[in-house]
Design a protein around this motif. Structure first.
Motif, PDB file in Angstrom:
ATOM      1  N   ASN A   1       0.826  -1.204   0.000  1.00 47.05           N
ATOM      2  CA  ASN A   1       0.000   0.000   0.000  1.00 47.05           C
ATOM      3  C   ASN A   1       0.862   1.256   0.000  1.00 47.05           C
TER       4      ASN A   1
ATOM      5  N   ARG B   1       3.885   1.527  -1.249  1.00 41.62           N
ATOM      6  CA  ARG B   1       4.509   1.633  -2.575  1.00 41.62           C
ATOM      7  C   ARG B   1       3.505   2.091  -3.625  1.00 41.62           C
ATOM      8  N   ILE B   2       2.267   1.627  -3.535  1.00 43.20           N
ATOM      9  CA  ILE B   2       1.239   2.023  -4.503  1.00 43.20           C
ATOM     10  C   ILE B   2       0.904   3.497  -4.348  1.00 43.20           C
ATOM     11  N   ARG B   3       0.893   4.014  -3.132  1.00 42.29           N
ATOM     12  CA  ARG B   3       0.598   5.429  -2.918  1.00 42.29           C
ATOM     13  C   ARG B   3       1.672   6.322  -3.511  1.00 42.29           C
TER      14      ARG B   3
END
Length: 116
Positions: free
Chosen positions: A41, A43-45
């Motif tokens: 999460n 890294r995705i942000r």
């Protein structure tokens, strides 16, 4: 009475550690899963909203390099080459058109006899 108290289910001492060890492994895997989800999460942000097209950067660099080459070599030399090409192509086309008589143009266009 001794016959009723006999344990017929096997040795319970050797398998006594299987339950707590299974619980420990399940809890350990749940903790690892939660940590992996949190990491993903984060890294995705950090990712941008949209990515540029893969070949776009190379294409823009190639266009800039070609423009710089044209400016260095001079645009006049490039114009002369194109002018020569168009004049020679136009002259050849005019010679073909002038060779056809007016009567032959009409009969060929109207489906008449073909010339030999």
């Amino acid at each position: 009475m001794d016959v009723l108290a006999v344990n017929n289910f096997g040795d319970t001492r050797s398998g006594g550690l299987a339950g707590p060890m299974g619980l420990f492994l399940i809890v350990l895997m749940c903790i690892a899963t939660v940590l992996l989800i949190r990491n993903m999460n984060k890294r995705i942000r950090r990712l941008p909203d949209s990515f540029p097209v893969a070949g776009e950067r190379e294409r823009v660099a190639e266009i800039a390099r070609l423009d710089a080459d044209l400016e260095r070599s001079g645009a006049a030399a490039g114009d002369d080459v194109e002018a020569d090409r168009s004049v020679s192509a136009g002259a050849a086309e005019d010679a073909e058109v002038e060779g056809v008589a007016d009567g032959e143009r009409g009969s060929a266009g109207e489906g008449g006899t073909a010339r030999a």
